[in-house]
Design a protein around this motif. Sequence first.
Motif, PDB file in Angstrom:
ATOM      1  N   GLU A  30      -3.613  -2.612   8.420  1.00 43.20           N
ATOM      2  CA  GLU A  30      -3.824  -3.789   7.417  1.00 43.20           C
ATOM      3  C   GLU A  30      -2.191  -4.577   7.685  1.00 43.20           C
ATOM      4  OE1 GLU A  30      -5.992  -3.794   3.656  1.00 43.20           O
ATOM      5  OE2 GLU A  30      -5.579  -1.712   4.128  1.00 43.20           O
ATOM      6  N   PRO A  31      -1.912  -5.651   8.783  1.00 41.92           N
ATOM      7  CA  PRO A  31      -0.728  -6.013   8.875  1.00 41.92           C
ATOM      8  C   PRO A  31      -0.041  -6.880   7.831  1.00 41.92           C
ATOM      9  CG  PRO A  31      -2.154  -6.329  10.713  1.00 41.92           C
ATOM     10  CD  PRO A  31      -2.790  -5.634   9.724  1.00 41.92           C
ATOM     11  N   ASP A  32      -1.110  -7.679   6.785  1.00 41.11           N
ATOM     12  CA  ASP A  32      -0.933  -8.327   5.811  1.00 41.11           C
ATOM     13  C   ASP A  32      -0.303  -7.589   4.614  1.00 41.11           C
ATOM     14  OD1 ASP A  32      -3.203  -7.313   5.322  1.00 41.11           O
ATOM     15  OD2 ASP A  32      -4.018  -8.818   4.109  1.00 41.11           O
ATOM     16  N   LYS A  33      -0.113  -6.201   4.724  1.00 43.57           N
ATOM     17  CA  LYS A  33       0.468  -5.331   3.748  1.00 43.57           C
ATOM     18  C   LYS A  33       1.879  -4.624   3.961  1.00 43.57           C
ATOM     19  CE  LYS A  33      -3.843  -4.494   1.108  1.00 43.57           C
ATOM     20  NZ  LYS A  33      -4.811  -3.569   0.806  1.00 43.57           N
ATOM     21  N   ILE A  34       2.678  -4.234   3.066  1.00 48.07           N
ATOM     22  CA  ILE A  34       3.731  -3.443   3.242  1.00 48.07           C
ATOM     23  C   ILE A  34       3.304  -1.914   3.208  1.00 48.07           C
ATOM     24  CG2 ILE A  34       5.878  -2.617   2.614  1.00 48.07           C
ATOM     25  CD1 ILE A  34       6.175  -5.611   1.556  1.00 48.07           C
ATOM     26  N   PHE A  35       3.414  -1.088   3.991  1.00 52.66           N
ATOM     27  CA  PHE A  35       3.029   0.356   3.999  1.00 52.66           C
ATOM     28  C   PHE A  35       4.128   1.147   3.544  1.00 52.66           C
ATOM     29  CE2 PHE A  35       2.541   4.465   5.899  1.00 52.66           C
ATOM     30  CZ  PHE A  35       1.589   5.075   5.622  1.00 52.66           C
ATOM     31  N   VAL A  36       4.350   1.802   2.095  1.00 58.09           N
ATOM     32  CA  VAL A  36       5.249   2.745   1.754  1.00 58.09           C
ATOM     33  C   VAL A  36       4.768   4.035   1.621  1.00 58.09           C
ATOM     34  CG1 VAL A  36       6.811   2.962  -0.121  1.00 58.09           C
ATOM     35  CG2 VAL A  36       6.192   0.673   0.491  1.00 58.09           C
ATOM     36  N   CYS A  37       5.143   4.785   2.462  1.00 63.25           N
ATOM     37  CA  CYS A  37       5.065   6.367   2.465  1.00 63.25           C
ATOM     38  C   CYS A  37       5.974   7.069   1.944  1.00 63.25           C
ATOM     39  CB  CYS A  37       4.544   6.893   4.105  1.00 63.25           C
ATOM     40  SG  CYS A  37       3.921   8.545   3.935  1.00 63.25           S
ATOM     41  N   PHE A  77       0.888  -1.229   0.049  1.00 58.23           N
ATOM     42  CA  PHE A  77      -0.045   0.077  -0.014  1.00 58.23           C
ATOM     43  C   PHE A  77       0.829   1.332   0.023  1.00 58.23           C
ATOM     44  CE2 PHE A  77      -2.002   3.469   2.334  1.00 58.23           C
ATOM     45  CZ  PHE A  77      -3.086   3.703   1.446  1.00 58.23           C
ATOM     46  N   GLU A  78       0.812   2.160  -0.789  1.00 56.21           N
ATOM     47  CA  GLU A  78       1.748   3.162  -1.097  1.00 56.21           C
ATOM     48  C   GLU A  78       0.734   4.462  -0.944  1.00 56.21           C
ATOM     49  OE1 GLU A  78       5.715   3.790  -3.854  1.00 56.21           O
ATOM     50  OE2 GLU A  78       4.202   2.837  -4.687  1.00 56.21           O
ATOM     51  N   LYS A  79       1.407   5.395  -0.494  1.00 56.91           N
ATOM     52  CA  LYS A  79       0.971   6.631  -0.054  1.00 56.91           C
ATOM     53  C   LYS A  79       2.029   7.647  -0.142  1.00 56.91           C
ATOM     54  CE  LYS A  79      -1.029   9.369   3.933  1.00 56.91           C
ATOM     55  NZ  LYS A  79      -1.449   9.237   5.301  1.00 56.91           N
ATOM     56  N   TYR A  80       1.273   9.006  -0.792  1.00 58.65           N
ATOM     57  CA  TYR A  80       2.122  10.189  -0.890  1.00 58.65           C
ATOM     58  C   TYR A  80       1.543  11.222  -0.080  1.00 58.65           C
ATOM     59  CZ  TYR A  80       4.709   8.502  -4.920  1.00 58.65           C
ATOM     60  OH  TYR A  80       5.496   7.453  -5.534  1.00 58.65           O
ATOM     61  N   SER A  81       2.370  11.849   0.770  1.00 59.11           N
ATOM     62  CA  SER A  81       2.093  12.970   1.407  1.00 59.11           C
ATOM     63  C   SER A  81       2.830  14.066   1.535  1.00 59.11           C
ATOM     64  CB  SER A  81       2.202  12.691   3.267  1.00 59.11           C
ATOM     65  OG  SER A  81       3.241  12.259   3.525  1.00 59.11           O
ATOM     66  N   THR A  82       2.509  15.183   1.934  1.00 59.09           N
ATOM     67  CA  THR A  82       3.483  16.445   1.937  1.00 59.09           C
ATOM     68  C   THR A  82       3.904  16.875   3.425  1.00 59.09           C
ATOM     69  OG1 THR A  82       1.584  17.946   2.113  1.00 59.09           O
ATOM     70  CG2 THR A  82       2.251  17.472  -0.046  1.00 59.09           C
ATOM     71  N   ARG A  83       4.822  17.811   3.571  1.00 61.18           N
ATOM     72  CA  ARG A  83       5.025  18.237   4.958  1.00 61.18           C
ATOM     73  C   ARG A  83       5.808  19.679   4.750  1.00 61.18           C
ATOM     74  NH1 ARG A  83       2.076  15.355   7.275  1.00 61.18           N
ATOM     75  NH2 ARG A  83       2.434  13.045   6.963  1.00 61.18           N
ATOM     76  N   ALA A  84       5.201  20.638   5.419  1.00 62.31           N
ATOM     77  CA  ALA A  84       5.461  22.085   5.492  1.00 62.31           C
ATOM     78  C   ALA A  84       6.825  22.485   6.431  1.00 62.31           C
ATOM     79  CB  ALA A  84       4.362  23.133   5.450  1.00 62.31           C
TER      80      ALA A  84
END
Length: 172
Positions: free
Chosen positions: A93-100, A19-26
Amino acid sequence: MKLLLTLDKKNYSDHMPVFEKYSTRAIIIRDGKIATQQGTAGDYKLLGGGVEPGEDLKSALIREVREESGLIVIPESIQEIGEIVERRRDIFEPDKIFVCHSCFFFCDASDRTEHTHMTESELARGYHLKWALPEEIIAGNKPFFETQPWSYRDSEFIRLMPEIGGERSSKG
Protein backbone atom coordinates in the motif's frame (compact mmCIF):
# COMPACT_ATOMS: atom_id res chain seq x y z
CA MET A 1 12.69 -4.03 24.41
CA LYS A 2 16.13 -2.58 23.68
CA LEU A 3 16.40 -0.82 20.31
CA LEU A 4 19.30 -2.33 18.35
CA LEU A 5 18.93 -0.44 15.08
CA THR A 6 16.53 1.69 13.04
CA LEU A 7 16.43 1.16 9.28
CA ASP A 8 14.66 4.12 7.70
CA LYS A 9 14.41 4.36 3.91
CA LYS A 10 12.92 7.89 4.21
CA ASN A 11 10.96 7.17 0.99
CA TYR A 12 7.62 8.41 2.37
CA SER A 13 5.91 11.61 3.45
CA ASP A 14 5.38 12.24 7.15
CA HIS A 15 1.67 13.00 6.57
CA MET A 16 0.99 9.46 5.27
CA PRO A 17 -0.95 7.00 7.48
CA VAL A 18 1.12 4.38 9.29
CA PHE A 19 0.70 0.60 9.18
CA GLU A 20 2.55 -0.86 12.16
CA LYS A 21 3.47 -4.52 12.59
CA TYR A 22 5.25 -6.57 15.24
CA SER A 23 7.21 -9.69 14.38
CA THR A 24 9.59 -12.09 16.10
CA ARG A 25 12.93 -13.53 14.97
CA ALA A 26 14.62 -16.59 16.48
CA ILE A 27 18.37 -16.93 16.78
CA ILE A 28 19.01 -20.65 17.23
CA ILE A 29 22.73 -21.49 17.03
CA ARG A 30 24.29 -24.95 16.75
CA ASP A 31 27.98 -25.53 16.05
CA GLY A 32 28.36 -21.89 15.04
CA LYS A 33 25.55 -22.09 12.49
CA ILE A 34 22.21 -20.26 12.66
CA ALA A 35 18.85 -21.87 11.82
CA THR A 36 17.38 -20.08 8.77
CA GLN A 37 14.96 -20.53 5.92
CA GLN A 38 16.89 -20.63 2.65
CA GLY A 39 15.13 -19.95 -0.62
CA THR A 40 15.91 -21.60 -3.95
CA ALA A 41 17.34 -18.23 -5.12
CA GLY A 42 20.05 -18.54 -2.43
CA ASP A 43 18.63 -15.98 0.02
CA TYR A 44 18.32 -16.57 3.76
CA LYS A 45 15.61 -15.49 6.21
CA LEU A 46 15.91 -15.70 9.97
CA LEU A 47 13.13 -17.83 11.43
CA GLY A 48 10.11 -15.92 12.69
CA GLY A 49 7.17 -13.86 11.56
CA GLY A 50 4.21 -11.72 12.46
CA VAL A 51 2.55 -11.58 15.85
CA GLU A 52 -1.16 -12.40 15.56
CA PRO A 53 -3.87 -10.48 17.47
CA GLY A 54 -3.96 -11.51 21.13
CA GLU A 55 -0.61 -13.32 20.89
CA ASP A 56 2.46 -12.40 22.96
CA LEU A 57 5.95 -12.23 21.46
CA LYS A 58 7.18 -15.53 22.90
CA SER A 59 4.10 -17.47 21.76
CA ALA A 60 4.47 -15.98 18.28
CA LEU A 61 8.15 -16.94 18.23
CA ILE A 62 7.41 -20.56 19.16
CA ARG A 63 4.59 -20.81 16.59
CA GLU A 64 6.52 -19.17 13.75
CA VAL A 65 9.66 -21.28 14.26
CA ARG A 66 7.56 -24.46 14.25
CA GLU A 67 5.60 -23.40 11.14
CA GLU A 68 8.66 -22.33 9.14
CA SER A 69 11.22 -24.96 10.12
CA GLY A 70 9.57 -27.75 12.09
CA LEU A 71 11.89 -26.96 15.01
CA ILE A 72 10.34 -27.02 18.50
CA VAL A 73 11.51 -24.06 20.62
CA ILE A 74 12.23 -24.84 24.27
CA PRO A 75 10.19 -22.07 26.01
CA GLU A 76 12.55 -21.76 29.02
CA SER A 77 15.47 -21.06 26.67
CA ILE A 78 14.00 -17.86 25.17
CA GLN A 79 16.15 -14.79 25.94
CA GLU A 80 15.29 -11.32 24.68
CA ILE A 81 17.96 -9.63 22.54
CA GLY A 82 16.33 -6.46 21.22
CA GLU A 83 14.50 -5.01 18.23
CA ILE A 84 15.18 -3.56 14.83
CA VAL A 85 12.63 -0.98 13.65
CA GLU A 86 12.11 -0.57 9.90
CA ARG A 87 10.37 2.47 8.40
CA ARG A 88 9.62 2.72 4.70
CA ARG A 89 6.86 3.22 2.17
CA ASP A 90 4.63 0.14 2.30
CA ILE A 91 5.32 -2.09 -0.73
CA PHE A 92 1.70 -3.34 -0.77
CA GLU A 93 0.00 0.00 0.00
CA PRO A 94 2.35 2.74 -1.30
CA ASP A 95 0.19 5.50 0.22
CA LYS A 96 1.13 4.25 3.74
CA ILE A 97 4.24 4.19 5.89
CA PHE A 98 5.18 0.65 6.95
CA VAL A 99 6.73 0.41 10.43
CA CYS A 100 7.91 -3.06 11.42
CA HIS A 101 9.21 -3.92 14.88
CA SER A 102 11.30 -7.10 14.54
CA CYS A 103 11.91 -8.49 18.01
CA PHE A 104 14.92 -10.82 18.21
CA PHE A 105 15.39 -13.66 20.72
CA PHE A 106 18.08 -16.23 21.40
CA CYS A 107 16.52 -19.65 21.97
CA ASP A 108 17.18 -23.37 21.75
CA ALA A 109 15.15 -26.06 20.04
CA SER A 110 14.64 -29.69 20.92
CA ASP A 111 16.09 -32.44 18.73
CA ARG A 112 12.54 -33.45 17.78
CA THR A 113 10.97 -31.77 14.73
CA GLU A 114 7.46 -31.52 13.30
CA HIS A 115 6.08 -30.94 9.82
CA THR A 116 6.28 -27.35 8.60
CA HIS A 117 3.22 -25.20 7.84
CA MET A 118 4.63 -22.53 5.53
CA THR A 119 2.72 -19.78 3.76
CA GLU A 120 2.11 -19.92 0.00
CA SER A 121 4.75 -17.22 -0.42
CA GLU A 122 7.35 -19.23 1.53
CA LEU A 123 6.56 -22.37 -0.48
CA ALA A 124 6.78 -20.43 -3.77
CA ARG A 125 10.25 -19.17 -2.79
CA GLY A 126 11.33 -22.74 -2.03
CA TYR A 127 12.18 -21.98 1.59
CA HIS A 128 13.59 -24.85 3.63
CA LEU A 129 15.47 -25.18 6.92
CA LYS A 130 19.18 -24.46 6.46
CA TRP A 131 21.84 -24.13 9.15
CA ALA A 132 24.21 -21.43 7.91
CA LEU A 133 27.29 -19.57 9.05
CA PRO A 134 26.85 -15.82 9.58
CA GLU A 135 29.09 -15.00 6.60
CA GLU A 136 27.03 -17.34 4.36
CA ILE A 137 23.83 -15.50 5.34
CA ILE A 138 25.28 -12.07 4.62
CA ALA A 139 26.81 -13.14 1.28
CA GLY A 140 23.66 -15.01 0.22
CA ASN A 141 21.41 -12.05 1.04
CA LYS A 142 23.49 -9.29 -0.55
CA PRO A 143 21.93 -9.63 -4.05
CA PHE A 144 18.46 -9.22 -2.49
CA PHE A 145 19.02 -6.06 -0.38
CA GLU A 146 16.97 -3.83 -2.72
CA THR A 147 14.14 -6.26 -3.55
CA GLN A 148 13.65 -8.05 -0.21
CA PRO A 149 13.88 -5.64 2.74
CA TRP A 150 14.01 -8.57 5.18
CA SER A 151 17.26 -9.76 3.57
CA TYR A 152 18.91 -6.46 4.46
CA ARG A 153 17.38 -6.38 7.97
CA ASP A 154 18.48 -9.95 8.77
CA SER A 155 21.99 -9.31 7.43
CA GLU A 156 22.30 -6.13 9.51
CA PHE A 157 21.27 -8.12 12.59
CA ILE A 158 23.90 -10.79 11.80
CA ARG A 159 26.54 -8.02 11.55
CA LEU A 160 25.51 -6.79 15.03
CA MET A 161 25.69 -10.24 16.66
CA PRO A 162 29.28 -10.03 17.95
CA GLU A 163 28.39 -6.77 19.71
CA ILE A 164 25.31 -8.27 21.39
CA GLY A 165 26.85 -11.54 22.53
CA GLY A 166 26.10 -13.55 19.41
CA GLU A 167 28.92 -15.95 20.10
CA ARG A 168 26.42 -17.82 22.30
CA SER A 169 25.93 -21.36 21.11
CA SER A 170 23.40 -23.96 22.02
CA LYS A 171 23.35 -27.73 21.65
CA GLY A 172 27.05 -28.17 21.01
